[in-house]
Design an enzyme around this catalytic site. Structure first.
Site, PDB file in Angstrom:
ATOM      1  CD  GLU A 123      82.014  25.315  59.079  1.00  0.00           C
ATOM      2  OE1 GLU A 123      81.650  26.319  59.711  1.00  0.00           O
ATOM      3  OE2 GLU A 123      81.504  24.202  59.193  1.00  0.00           O
ATOM      4  N   GLY A 263      74.890  32.405  56.463  1.00  0.00           N
ATOM      5  CA  GLY A 263      74.275  33.267  57.478  1.00  0.00           C
ATOM      6  C   GLY A 263      75.296  33.866  58.426  1.00  0.00           C
ATOM      7  CB  ALA A 264      76.417  33.900  61.276  1.00  0.00           C
ATOM      8  CG  MET A 265      82.520  31.103  60.299  1.00  0.00           C
ATOM      9  SD  MET A 265      82.041  29.363  60.069  1.00  0.00           S
ATOM     10  CE  MET A 265      83.248  28.582  61.104  1.00  0.00           C
ATOM     11  CG  ASN A 267      85.175  32.652  62.335  1.00  0.00           C
ATOM     12  OD1 ASN A 267      85.413  31.711  61.590  1.00  0.00           O
ATOM     13  ND2 ASN A 267      84.464  33.708  61.951  1.00  0.00           N
ATOM     14  CG  HIS A 299      73.427  28.080  64.838  1.00  0.00           C
ATOM     15  ND1 HIS A 299      72.787  26.881  64.642  1.00  0.00           N
ATOM     16  CD2 HIS A 299      74.605  27.983  64.186  1.00  0.00           C
ATOM     17  CE1 HIS A 299      73.542  26.091  63.905  1.00  0.00           C
ATOM     18  NE2 HIS A 299      74.659  26.738  63.606  1.00  0.00           N
ATOM     19  CD  GLU A 300      76.767  30.982  63.541  1.00  0.00           C
ATOM     20  OE1 GLU A 300      77.776  30.256  63.666  1.00  0.00           O
ATOM     21  OE2 GLU A 300      75.866  30.745  62.695  1.00  0.00           O
ATOM     22  CG  HIS A 303      78.538  26.384  66.210  1.00  0.00           C
ATOM     23  ND1 HIS A 303      78.416  25.023  66.091  1.00  0.00           N
ATOM     24  CD2 HIS A 303      77.966  26.910  65.082  1.00  0.00           C
ATOM     25  CE1 HIS A 303      77.772  24.729  64.956  1.00  0.00           C
ATOM     26  NE2 HIS A 303      77.488  25.857  64.325  1.00  0.00           N
ATOM     27  CD  GLU A 322      76.960  23.592  61.671  1.00  0.00           C
ATOM     28  OE1 GLU A 322      76.030  24.135  62.290  1.00  0.00           O
ATOM     29  OE2 GLU A 322      78.075  24.143  61.501  1.00  0.00           O
TER      30      GLU A 322
HETATM   31  N1  0A1 Z   1      79.249  26.877  60.516  1.00  0.00           N
HETATM   32  C1  0A1 Z   1      78.372  27.906  60.064  1.00  0.00           C
HETATM   33  C2  0A1 Z   1      77.973  27.789  58.654  1.00  0.00           C
HETATM   34  C3  0A1 Z   1      78.937  28.236  57.633  1.00  0.00           C
HETATM   35  C4  0A1 Z   1      79.474  27.324  56.761  1.00  0.00           C
HETATM   36  C5  0A1 Z   1      80.300  27.726  55.732  1.00  0.00           C
HETATM   37  C6  0A1 Z   1      80.547  29.086  55.606  1.00  0.00           C
HETATM   38  O1  0A1 Z   1      81.303  29.555  54.580  1.00  0.00           O
HETATM   39  C7  0A1 Z   1      81.254  29.041  53.372  1.00  0.00           C
HETATM   40  C8  0A1 Z   1      80.025  29.988  56.453  1.00  0.00           C
HETATM   41  C9  0A1 Z   1      79.224  29.567  57.480  1.00  0.00           C
HETATM   42  C10 0A1 Z   1      77.099  27.799  60.842  1.00  0.00           C
HETATM   43  O2  0A1 Z   1      76.597  26.697  61.054  1.00  0.00           O
HETATM   44  O3  0A1 Z   1      76.546  28.798  61.221  1.00  0.00           O
HETATM   45 ZN    ZN Z   2      76.255  25.950  62.718  1.00  0.00          ZN
END
Ligand code: 0A1
Ligand code: ZN
Length: 880
Positions: A123, A263-265, A267, A299-300, A303, A322
C-alpha cells in the site's frame, strides 16, 4: 526538475482490463529476486478497451509472453513507470518475468530486506515495484503465490491466504504455495521470508470456524507476543459482537519487522507490523505502548472487513476504509478500557494535529480532489477527521441505525471496490434519511467554527440557543457551503443538576438529559421550553463534531462546568479551556515583562479535582495535564514559543508548589509495588502516580530527583522507569548524565527501548538538545535507514520540542532541512513525513518565518527531489 504529474479524482475511469487470477512465483534472495507473474486477463465490459497499461517501477524486465508466445520488443512499450502492451485480445494469459533487488530498497516499498527478513509493503503503490501490474485498488484478483528460498536463511515462507503445499527443492532450497480465495487488490498482497519465532494460538468464530493465530517475531522477542495475541482475540470477539463481522480464512498471521514506514499494514491474512506496534513485555513496554498495540492490532484486524472485503475504488476514497476503521478501533479501545480517556486522547490528537493540518498549506478534504503522491495523504485528516465524520453519522442516526447502515453496506458491497458516497448511501437507505448536505464533510476542507449564544426568557421559562457556523478558506477552496453539524447539548441548573430538555414545537416526547441539535444553515435558533431557571449550557458534549466552538463562556462559567458538567468529557474540556485562557494571560504578562500572576480561580478548581482521585484516577490525571505548547501556539495569532514555554512552566510550578502535599500523599498511596498488569484501573493509577511525580519534580525540590532515580531503580515495569527517566532527562545536572548512561547500558540490546531513550533526549527542553541529537545521529545504535530511529530523534525533536526546534537562531530549521535532504535519497516517504514541522511557518514572527522559508528553500533546491517531498515543499512555499 520537471513538475511531477498530479492525479485528479474527476479523471477517474474504470479499468480497461480486469484480472481474474494471478499466479506469482518468487525465487527469493536478498540481492536479486526473480518474479514470474501469470495473469488471466479479460476486457472490462464497462471499460473502454484499447491497449493494456501496466504499472511498474524500479524493476528489470526479463520477458513478456502473451498466451504462451514471447512478445517481441516492438509489441510493447516500456517507460520508467510502466509497460504498455498493444493489440491484446479480449481474454488472454500474460506471463511476465522481472528481477528486483530487495537489498538496495531503502524506500521500504515493494519487496525489501529488513534485518535478515525479506518482506513487502504494497500500500498504496508498492506492488508496481515487484512486477508489472494494474496497480490500482479497483482491480481485484484471486492470488496464488509460490515462494522459493534458501532453507537455512529463510525457514519461514509466508504469503496471503491459506497454505496449500510446501516442499523441498534442490540446492538447499524449499518452497511453499499459498492461495487466497478472496479476490483482492494488489495493495493487499504480502509475503514474508525469514528465520522467525512463531507464537501460536487459535480462535473459534461465532459460526464455528477454527482459525489458527500466528505471531512471527525475531527469536529474541519470543517472550513479547502475549499482549498482541490477547489483543487479537479481543478484537475478533469484539467485531463479531459489535458489527457481526467474522473472520474468513483458516489462518491469521502477524509479522513484526524492524524497518517499517508506518505503524502496521492490513494485508489479507498476513498483517505486517512495525515491531514497535506488536512487541510488549512489562519490562520493556510502557502502558502507552500496550494501549497502542491493542488499538493497532484491532485496527488492522478490523480492516479485514472495512478495507479488504469491501475496498476502495481509487485512492481518493482512502478515508472510506481508514476513517471507518479508525472509528472502529476507537470504539474497541473505549470498550476495552475507559471511554472518556479514549475520547480525550482522540480529541486532543485531532485538535493538535488535524486542526493544524486543516489550517495549513496541506489542508485537504477527507476525500481529496487531487494528489501528486498518494503516500502524502495518509494524514490525520483522512484518518482522524475521517473517523469523526463517520462518528457524526453514527450520532445522527443513532447506534442501532448506524449498525443497520453498516450491515447494509457490508451486504451490498462485499467483494467490491467502492466510494465514500456508497458508504453514505447505505447509511441513508437503512435509515431513510437524506445525507446529501452531510456529504460536504467529505468534499470541503477546513475546520468549521460554531458560535453559540444563549438567551434566557425568565417570564416564559424559555431558553434559546443561537448557533451559527462559518469555515475559513483553505488553499484549495475559498467558499464553503454550510455543513450539517450535530451539536449535542445539555443544560445545568445553578446547583449543577441536569435539567430535562424539551424543544419547542416538538410533540412532547419524554424529556431527555441531552439532545443532539442539527445545525444545517449558516445560523439557527433552538428553543427549549419549561426551563424553570437560567441554565448553564453544556455544549458539544463528547465533542459531537470536529469543530471549533466559540461559546464566550467566562472563566467562572468554565470553572462551574469543570466542577459540575454531567458529561465527563466536557468537564475535562472546560478545564482545558479555562487553562488556555489563563495561560494566554500569562503569556501576555511575560511579553509585557510583568510578574506572572496565576488567578486563584484555577487553583480552587484544581483543589476540587483531587477529591476524585480515588473514584476516577484516570479523569484526574487527564484534568491535571495542561494543554500542550503546540496547542497553545495554535491559539495565538503570532505564536510566542518562548512566552508559552515560560507561562506553562510557571503555571506548572505554581500548581506544584501549591499542592505539594496533595501530590506527595497521592504519590505515596499510588506507589505500590504491584505486579504489572495491563488493565484500565492499574493503568489509571500508574498514570496518576506519574503525573504527581512530574508535578513534584516541578517544585524544584532536589529531593524529587532522588525520588525519580529511586523509582527508575525499583520499578518492575517500563512505564514507571520511563516516567522517571523523562523527568531526569529534562533537568540539567550530573544525575541526568548518569541516568541516561546507565539506562542505555541496561537496555542497549532492545531496539524498542533504545528508541525510547532517543525520544526522551530529543524531547528534552534543555538548551543542549540539538547538539546532543547531532551526536546521537552518529551513535552505533542509530541508522538513518531505520524509520523508527528517524522518528525518535528527528521527528520528536521537530514536532514535540517547540522551544528548541523554534530556537531563534534557526538552528532547528536548518537541521531539519539538512536531514530531509539526506533522507529523501534513502526513503522519500519518511523524509516527507518529517516536513510537517515547517508547514505552519505563517504562524510565527517575521524572523522565524524568514528562517523557516529559507529551510524550505534549501529543500526545494535539492537536486532530484522525490515526488513525496516535492509535493509538500511546493505547497508550503506557495502558502502566501
Ligand atoms: N493501511 C495501513 C497504513 C499503511 C499505509 C501505508 C503503508 O506503507 C507505506 C503502510 C501502512 C493502516 O491504516 O494501518
Ligand atoms: Zn488503516
Amino acid at each position: 526538475m520537471t513538475a511531477p504529474k498530479e492525479t485528479f479524482l474527476a479523471d477517474y475511469q474504470v479499468p480497461a482490463y480486469l484480472i481474474e487470477s494471478v499466479d506469482l512465483r518468487f525465487a527469493l534472495a536478498a540481492a536479486q529476486t526473480r518474479v514470474v507473474s501469470k495473469m488471466q486477463i479479460q476486457g472490462n465490459p464497462a471499460g473502454s478497451g484499447g491497449d493494456l497499461a501496466l504499472d511498474g517501477e524500479h524493476i528489470e524486465l526479463v520477458s513478456v509472453k502473451l498466451d504462451g508466445r514471447v512478445l517481441a520488443g516492438n509489441e510493447y512499450q516500456r517507460s520508467d513507470t510502466g509497460l504498455l502492451i498493444t493489440h491484446v485480445p479480449e481474454r488472454f494469459t500474460l506471463e511476465i518475468e522481472t528481477l528486483i533487488q530487495p537489498d538496495k530498497n531503502t524506500a521500504l516499498e515493494g519487496l525489501y530486506h529488513s534485518g535478515s527478513l525479506l518482506c513487502t509493503q504494497c500500500e498504496a503503490q508498492g506492488f508496481r515495484r515487484i512486477t508489472y501490474y494494474p496497480d490500482r485498488p479497483d482491480v481485484m484478483a484471486v492470488f496464488t503465490v509460490t515462494l522459493e528460498a534458501d532453507k537455512t536463511l529463510f525457514p519461514i515462507l509466508l504469503a496471503n491466504g491459506n497454505l496449500m503445499v510446501r516442499g523441498e527443492a534442490s540446492d538447499g532450497k524449499h518452497w511453499a504455495k499459498w492461495h487466497d480465495p478472496h479476490p483482492k487488490p494488489s495493495y493487499l498482497f504480502a509475503l514474508v521470508a525469514g528465520d522467525l519465532h512463531c507464537q501460536q494460538d487459535s480462535f473459534t468464530t461465532q459460526n464455528g470456524r477454527e482459525v489458527a493465530l500466528e505471531i512471527y517475531v525475531d527469536h529474541e522477542n519470543s517472550h513479547k507476543c502475549d499482549h498482541a495475541l490477547r489483543s487479537l482475540k479481543q478484537a475478533m470477539t469484539w467485531d463479531e459482537e459489535t458489527y457481526r463481522r467474522e473472520y474468513d480464512l483458516d489462518v491469521f498471521m502477524i509479522v513484526a519487522v524492524n524497518d517499517f514506514n508506518m505503524g502496521a499494514m492490513e494485508n489479507k491474512g498476513l498483517n505486517i507490523f512495525n515491531a514497535s506496534c506488536v512487541l510488549a513485555s512489562p519490562e520493556t513496554a510502557t502502558d502507552d505502548d500496550y494501549y497502542t498495540i491493542q488499538s493497532i492490532v484491532g485496527h488492522e484486524y478490523f480492516h479485514n472487513w472495512s478495507g479488504n472485503r469491501v475496498t476502495c475504488r481509487d485512492w481518493f476514497q482512502l478515508s472510506l476504509k481508514e476513517g471507518f476503521t479508525v472509528l472502529r478501533d476507537q470504539q474497541f479501545s473505549a470498550d476495552m478500557n475507559s471511554e472518556v480517556v479514549q475520547r480525550i486522547g482522540d480529541v486532543n490528537q485531532l485538535r493538535i494535529m488535524q486542526f493544524a493540518e486543516d489550517a495549513g498549506p496541506m489542508a485537504h478534504p477527507v476525500r481529496p480532489a487531487s494528489f501528486i503522491e498518494i503516500s502524502n495523504f495518509y494524514t490525520v485528516t483522512i484518518y482522524e477527521k475521517g473517523a469523526e465524520v463517520v462518528g457524526m453519522l453514527k450520532t445522527l442516526v443513532g447506534n442501532a441505525g448506524f449498525r443497520k447502515g453498516t450491515d447494509l453496506y457490508f451486504d451490498r458491497h462485499d467483494g467490491q471496490a467502492v466510494t465514500t458516497d456508497d458508504f453514505v448511501a447505505a447509511i441513508e437507505a437503512a435509515n431513510d434519511v437524506d445525507l446529501t448536505q452531510f456529504k460536504r464533510w467529505y468534499s470541503q476542507a477546513g475546520t468549521p467554527v460554531v458560535t453559540v449564544k444563549g438567551d434566557y426568557d425568565a417570564t416564559r421559562e424559555r431558553y434559546t440557543l443561537t448557533l451559527s457556523q462559518s469555515c475559513p478558506a483553505t488553499p484549495d477552496q475559498t467558499e464553503k457551503a454550510p455543513f450539517h453539524i450535530p451539536v449535542t447539548v445539555g443544560l445545568l441548573d445553578k446547583s449543577g443538576q441536569v435539567m430535562p430538555l424539551q424543544l419547542e414545537g416538538e410533540v412532547a416526547e419524554e424529556p431527555t438529559d441531552s439532545r443532539t441539535l442539527e445545525l444545517r444553515d449558516a445560523a439557527a435558533e433552538f428553543t427549549f421550553i419549561n426551563v424553570s431557571s437560567e441554565p448553564v449550557p453544556s455544549l458539544l458534549q463528547g465533542f459531537s463534531a470536529p469543530v471549533k466552538l466559540v461559546a464566550q463562556q467566562d472563566n467562572d462559567t468554565l470553572a462551574f462546568l469543570m466542577a459540575h458538567d454531567s458529561d465527563n468529557f466536557n468537564r475535562w474540556d472546560a478545564g482545558q479551556t479555562l487553562s488556555i485562557n489563563i495561560l494566554l494571560g500569562l503569556v501576555a504578562d511575560y511579553q509585557q515583562q510583568r510578574a506572572l500572576a496565576v488567578p486563584e480561580l484555577l487553583l480552587t478548581q484544581i483543589a476540587a479535582v483531587f477529591v476524585l482521585a480515588e473514584s476516577d484516577p484516570a479523569l484526574v490525571s487527564r484534568m491535571l495535564i495542561l494543554p500542550s505548547e503546540n496547542y497553545l501556539a495554535a491559539q495565538q495569532k503570532v505564536a510566542d514559543v518562548d512566552g508559552i514555554h515560560a507561562a506553562r512552566t510557571h503555571l506548572r510550578k505554581t500548581i506544584a508548589q501549591r499542592f505539594k502535599a496533595e501530590f506527595e500523599a497521592l504519590y505515596q498511596s499510588l506507589n505500590t509495588q504491584k505486579k504489572y498488569d495491563f488493565n484500565a484501573d492499574d493503568m489509571a493509577q500508574r498514570d496518576l502516580k506519574n503525573v504527581c511525580l512530574a508535578y513534584l519534580m516541578a517544585t524544584g525540590d532536589p529531593m524529587q530527583t532522588q525520588r525519580c532515580l529511586k523509582q527508575m531503580k525499583q520499578a518492575n515495569n517500563m512505564t514507571d522507569r520511563m516516567a522517571g527517566l523523562r523527568l531526569i532527562a529534562d533537568q540539567a545536572g550530573p544525575e541526568r548524565e548518569t541516568a541516561l548512561r546507565s539506562f542505555y547500558e541496561q537496555w542497549q540490546h532492545d531496539r524498542q527501548v533504545v528508541d525510547k531513550w532517543l525520544t526522551v533526549q530529543a524531547q528534552s527542553n534543555l538548551p543542549d538538545t540539538l547538539i546532543r541529537i547531532k551526536g546521537l545521529l552518529k551513535h552505533p545504535a542509530v541508522s538513518m535507514t531505520n524509520p523508527n530511529n528517524v522518528r525518535a530523534l528527528i521527528g520528536q525533536f521537530c514536532r514535540n520540542n517547540p522551544v528548541n526546534f523554534h530556537a531563534k537562531d534557526g538552528s532547528g530549521y536548518a537541521f531539519l532541512a539538512e536531514q530531509i535532504c539526506q533522507l529523501d535519497d534513502l526513503n522519500p516517504q519518511v523524509a516527507a513525513r518529517q516536513m510537517g514541522a515547517l508547514g505552519a511557518w505563517r504562524q510565527y514572527d517575521a524572523e522565524r518565518q524568514a528562517l523557516m522559508k529559507q529551510a524550505l528553500q534549501t529543500i526545494a533546491d535539492k537536486k532530484s527531489l522525490s515526488k513525496d517531498v516535492y509535493e509538500i515543499v511546493t505547497k508550503y512555499l506557495a502558502d502566501k
